[in-house]
Scaffold this active site. Structure first.
Site, short mmCIF file in Angstrom:
data_model
loop_
_atom_site.label_atom_id
_atom_site.label_comp_id
_atom_site.label_asym_id
_atom_site.label_seq_id
_atom_site.Cartn_x
_atom_site.Cartn_y
_atom_site.Cartn_z
N MET A 73 0.80 -1.23 0.00
CA MET A 73 0.00 0.00 0.00
C MET A 73 0.84 1.28 0.00
O MET A 73 0.29 2.38 0.09
CB MET A 73 -0.96 0.02 1.19
CG MET A 73 -1.95 -1.12 1.18
SD MET A 73 -2.86 -1.20 -0.37
CE MET A 73 -3.42 -2.89 -0.31
N CYS A 74 2.16 1.13 -0.09
CA CYS A 74 3.02 2.31 -0.15
C CYS A 74 2.99 2.94 -1.53
O CYS A 74 3.04 2.23 -2.54
CB CYS A 74 4.47 1.95 0.19
SG CYS A 74 4.78 1.76 1.94
N HIS A 75 2.94 4.26 -1.56
CA HIS A 75 3.00 4.98 -2.83
C HIS A 75 4.45 5.05 -3.31
O HIS A 75 5.37 5.07 -2.49
CB HIS A 75 2.49 6.42 -2.65
CG HIS A 75 1.05 6.49 -2.32
ND1 HIS A 75 0.58 6.37 -1.02
CD2 HIS A 75 -0.04 6.66 -3.10
CE1 HIS A 75 -0.74 6.46 -1.03
NE2 HIS A 75 -1.14 6.64 -2.28
N MET A 111 8.08 4.97 5.84
CA MET A 111 8.30 3.58 5.43
C MET A 111 9.64 3.42 4.70
O MET A 111 10.31 2.39 4.83
CB MET A 111 7.15 3.08 4.55
CG MET A 111 5.82 2.99 5.28
SD MET A 111 5.87 2.07 6.84
CE MET A 111 6.37 0.47 6.28
N GLU A 112 10.05 4.46 3.97
CA GLU A 112 11.33 4.40 3.28
C GLU A 112 12.49 4.38 4.28
O GLU A 112 13.45 3.61 4.11
CB GLU A 112 11.45 5.59 2.31
CG GLU A 112 10.61 5.45 1.07
CD GLU A 112 9.10 5.61 1.26
OE1 GLU A 112 8.36 5.24 0.35
OE2 GLU A 112 8.66 6.10 2.34
N ASP A 126 23.59 -10.89 6.34
CA ASP A 126 23.98 -11.73 5.21
C ASP A 126 25.50 -11.80 5.05
O ASP A 126 26.06 -12.87 4.81
CB ASP A 126 23.36 -11.20 3.92
CG ASP A 126 23.78 -11.99 2.71
OD1 ASP A 126 23.56 -13.23 2.70
OD2 ASP A 126 24.35 -11.40 1.77
#
Length: 155
Positions: A73-75, A111-112, A126
């Site tokens: 749902m992120c733009h 969110m970014e 990793d």
């Protein structure tokens, strides 16, 4: 009314077309805890896969740029800046990751910034898992954000 649900009850992306463009900044953090051996090897540049923090820096930036591809749902937003900082903490045998993301747009960059921290932490894992599979990624959260209708937030 839930903003991400349409009239039929299905998920939707929120329409932000009527919102004004504003300068937006978000700062997030995450911590990866590891053995003292791994922390020392990172500091001394002795991890066989390469310079861990340099790779994690680039991975975090790439993660921020691709957030909308991974979170439904992120733009898609136009980042105008993204930077990461790493602090080695020898008392807790951890690395604290900080990401700052900036945009000029209609929706925030929280969110970014969170994605940048998460991807950087996963990259460190990793690159070092051959030495320590017990590393723990934790405490990922938003520290602050500015801009937009909801104003400022500080943790």
């Amino acid at each position: 009314m839930l903003t991400h649900i349409n009239e039929k009850g299905y998920a939707k992306m929120v329409d932000i077309s009527e919102k004004d463009d504003t300068k937006r900044v978000a700062i997030a953090t995450s911590t990866i805890t590891m053995s003292e051996e791994v922390l020392d090897k990172i500091k001394q540049g002795q991890i066989k896969k390469g310079d861990v923090l340099s790779v994690a820096q680039v991975a975090g930036i790439m993660g921020a740029k691709n957030t909308s591809l991974n979170i439904p749902m992120c733009h898609q937003i136009n980042l105008v800046g993204c930077d990461l900082d790493f602090e080695m903490d020898y008392e807790t045998s951890s690395i604290k990751i900080y990401a700052t993301c900036k945009s000029l747009g209609k929706t925030g960059v929280e969110m970014e910034a969170l994605t940048a921290c998460s991807i950087a932490a996963l990259t460190i894992y990793d690159m070092c898992k051959a030495i320590d599979k017990k590393m723990v990624i934790s405490n990922t959260h938003l520290i602050e954000k500015t801009g937009g209708k909801s104003g400022e937030f500080k943790f």
